[in-house]
Scaffold this motif. Structure first.
Motif, short mmCIF file in Angstrom:
data_model
loop_
_atom_site.label_atom_id
_atom_site.label_comp_id
_atom_site.label_asym_id
_atom_site.label_seq_id
_atom_site.Cartn_x
_atom_site.Cartn_y
_atom_site.Cartn_z
N GLY A 205 17.10 -34.96 20.17
CA GLY A 205 18.49 -34.69 20.50
C GLY A 205 18.84 -33.23 20.62
O GLY A 205 20.02 -32.89 20.77
N GLU A 206 17.85 -32.34 20.56
CA GLU A 206 18.13 -30.90 20.63
C GLU A 206 18.44 -30.47 22.06
O GLU A 206 17.74 -30.85 23.00
CB GLU A 206 16.95 -30.10 20.09
N THR A 207 19.48 -29.69 22.19
CA THR A 207 19.90 -29.18 23.50
C THR A 207 19.73 -27.68 23.61
O THR A 207 19.27 -27.16 24.63
CB THR A 207 21.36 -29.55 23.77
N ALA A 208 20.10 -26.95 22.56
CA ALA A 208 20.13 -25.49 22.61
C ALA A 208 18.77 -24.87 22.96
O ALA A 208 18.71 -23.99 23.83
CB ALA A 208 20.65 -24.93 21.28
N PRO A 209 17.65 -25.28 22.35
CA PRO A 209 16.38 -24.66 22.72
C PRO A 209 16.00 -24.92 24.18
O PRO A 209 15.46 -24.03 24.85
CB PRO A 209 15.36 -25.31 21.76
N THR B 75 19.01 -28.68 35.05
CA THR B 75 20.09 -29.66 34.86
C THR B 75 20.16 -30.66 36.02
O THR B 75 20.66 -31.77 35.85
CB THR B 75 21.44 -28.95 34.73
N PHE B 76 19.69 -30.28 37.19
CA PHE B 76 19.72 -31.16 38.36
C PHE B 76 18.32 -31.23 38.93
O PHE B 76 17.79 -30.24 39.44
CB PHE B 76 20.71 -30.64 39.41
N ILE B 77 17.70 -32.40 38.82
CA ILE B 77 16.34 -32.58 39.30
C ILE B 77 16.22 -33.97 39.90
O ILE B 77 16.76 -34.94 39.35
CB ILE B 77 15.32 -32.37 38.15
N ALA B 78 15.57 -34.08 41.03
CA ALA B 78 15.50 -35.34 41.76
C ALA B 78 14.06 -35.77 42.01
O ALA B 78 13.74 -36.36 43.04
CB ALA B 78 16.25 -35.24 43.07
N PHE B 79 13.17 -35.46 41.08
CA PHE B 79 11.78 -35.90 41.21
C PHE B 79 11.19 -36.00 39.81
O PHE B 79 11.71 -35.44 38.83
CB PHE B 79 10.97 -34.92 42.08
N VAL C 34 21.19 -33.50 30.55
CA VAL C 34 22.09 -34.14 31.53
C VAL C 34 23.41 -34.53 30.87
O VAL C 34 24.47 -34.49 31.51
CB VAL C 34 21.41 -35.36 32.17
N THR C 35 23.37 -34.90 29.60
CA THR C 35 24.62 -35.20 28.89
C THR C 35 25.50 -33.97 28.80
O THR C 35 26.72 -34.03 29.05
CB THR C 35 24.31 -35.74 27.48
N PHE C 36 24.90 -32.85 28.46
CA PHE C 36 25.65 -31.59 28.41
C PHE C 36 26.18 -31.20 29.77
O PHE C 36 27.33 -30.75 29.91
CB PHE C 36 24.74 -30.49 27.84
N ALA D 85 24.64 -40.55 26.41
CA ALA D 85 24.73 -40.35 24.97
C ALA D 85 24.40 -41.64 24.22
O ALA D 85 23.77 -41.61 23.15
CB ALA D 85 26.12 -39.86 24.59
N LEU D 86 24.80 -42.78 24.76
CA LEU D 86 24.46 -44.06 24.14
C LEU D 86 22.96 -44.31 24.15
O LEU D 86 22.39 -44.78 23.16
CB LEU D 86 25.19 -45.20 24.86
N VAL D 87 22.32 -43.98 25.25
CA VAL D 87 20.86 -44.14 25.32
C VAL D 87 20.17 -43.25 24.31
O VAL D 87 19.25 -43.68 23.60
CB VAL D 87 20.37 -43.84 26.75
N LEU D 88 20.63 -42.00 24.21
CA LEU D 88 20.04 -41.07 23.25
C LEU D 88 20.28 -41.53 21.81
O LEU D 88 19.39 -41.45 20.96
CB LEU D 88 20.63 -39.67 23.47
N THR D 89 21.47 -42.04 21.54
CA THR D 89 21.77 -42.57 20.21
C THR D 89 20.89 -43.76 19.87
O THR D 89 20.40 -43.91 18.75
CB THR D 89 23.25 -42.96 20.11
N PHE D 90 20.68 -44.62 20.87
CA PHE D 90 19.82 -45.79 20.66
C PHE D 90 18.38 -45.38 20.35
O PHE D 90 17.75 -45.93 19.44
CB PHE D 90 19.86 -46.68 21.89
N LEU D 91 17.86 -44.41 21.09
CA LEU D 91 16.50 -43.94 20.83
C LEU D 91 16.38 -43.34 19.43
O LEU D 91 15.40 -43.60 18.71
CB LEU D 91 16.10 -42.90 21.88
#
Length: 312
Positions: free
Chosen positions: A221-225, A233-237, A265-267, A285-291
């Motif tokens: 769940g870390e975002t800052a590093p 943030t935007f990737i299509a492959f 992507v949540t951020f 965020a729900l998917v991340l919480t579930f994991l």
């Protein structure tokens, strides 16, 4: 010889002190349960709000679609695949180094100033903010070593982040192993390495696995590093496949591929001014919480299952 009246007064004072200590303990327990209940209510309220906002987006196309500038067509395919491969590199880096360091410090290192200094630094590193590890990775992995904003850089960064947690968990688990197990192994002629590998580590395995999974649950769940090292943030492959039809049938090109992750992507969706992306952010965020919940539940289950097999 103590006066009976004095003895009675001392006994009454001791009884009054015991009653006051018990009342204080009950008050502390009630306050702890009240705070725990308050935190549970706040969490449930936040989770209910996120669930209400993002439940409609949890459809198969949301998991199988790439990022898009249109909120209704945006998905998290690249994000959850990137999360899985980054966590694989993180586990490959942190688990062997962390367990080996914990075993060495607990079973082989001699007490001294250097050992004490290493132990203190490991404990302190476990509380360092994650952004510091991001800045370290930016200077060391991205710029000095030239690895760029790749999956390898992300895995190394998060591996350093949870490495102190794995070391501390390994040492605490090894300390719970009774000394009699080691003495019995030495008594039948086993070497120190045979004792550690065949007896100490299997006995400490529940605690070690729990610490590893909890550390991975923090890293996922870390975002800052990841933002600091330049995650996309935007990737299509997707990254290149790890298998190749030609010999040697393994490819490591995916380690140097750009990536994104669920926290990224949540951020990104949360920071956009378009309100149509808010359900997407809530669903991610729900998917991340579930994991995270699954990983913590797995840690509890493994700890319970493996401890049932222990005979001491």
């Amino acid at each position: 010889m103590t006066n009976p009246a004095t003895a009675d007064r001392l006994s009454d004072r001791a009884a009054a002190h015991i009653r006051w200590a018990r009342q204080l303990e009950r008050g502390f327990v009630l306050a702890a349960w009240a705070l725990l209940g308050l935190l549970a209510v706040v969490f449930l309220a936040l989770f209910a709000g996120v669930l209400q906002t993002g439940w409609e987006r949890l459809q198969p196309d949301f998991f199988l679609a790439f990022a898009s500038r249109r909120a209704a067509q945006a998905g998290i395919l690249a994000a959850w695949v990137g999360t899985l491969v980054v966590m694989a590199v993180t586990a490959a880096v942190a688990i062997p180094l962390g367990v080996a360091a914990g075993v060495y410090l607990e079973e082989y290192a001699r007490p001294g100033r250097l050992t004490t200094l290493i132990e203190v630094n490991i404990v302190n590193l476990a509380g360092v903010p994650s952004i510091v590890y991001g800045l370290l990775a930016l200077g060391l992995f991205v710029r000095l070593l030239g690895l760029g904003a790749s999956i390898l850089t992300a895995g190394l960064t998060l591996g350093l982040l949870i490495l102190p947690i794995v070391v501390v968990a390994t040492r605490e688990a090894i300390r719970t192993v009774p000394q009699s197990i080691r003495e019995a192994s030495y008594a039948v002629g086993a070497t120190r390495w045979q004792t550690v590998w065949q007896h100490v580590l299997p006995a400490a395995l529940p605690g070690i696995l729990t610490g590893i999974i909890i550390g991975l649950a923090r890293a996922i769940g870390e975002t800052a590093p990841l933002v600091t090292i330049g995650a996309v943030t935007f990737i299509a492959f997707l990254p290149p496949a790890p298998f190749s039809p030609e010999a040697p049938f393994l490819s490591f090109d995916w380690l140097w591929a750009p990536f994104t992750a669920l926290p990224i992507v949540t951020f990104d969706w949360t920071s956009r001014p378009n309100p149509a992306f808010r359900p997407n952010a809530a669903a991610a965020a729900l998917v991340l919480t579930f994991l995270t919940a699954v990983m913590n539940a797995t840690a509890v289950w493994l700890r319970y299952r493996l401890r049932r097999r222990q005979l001491w």
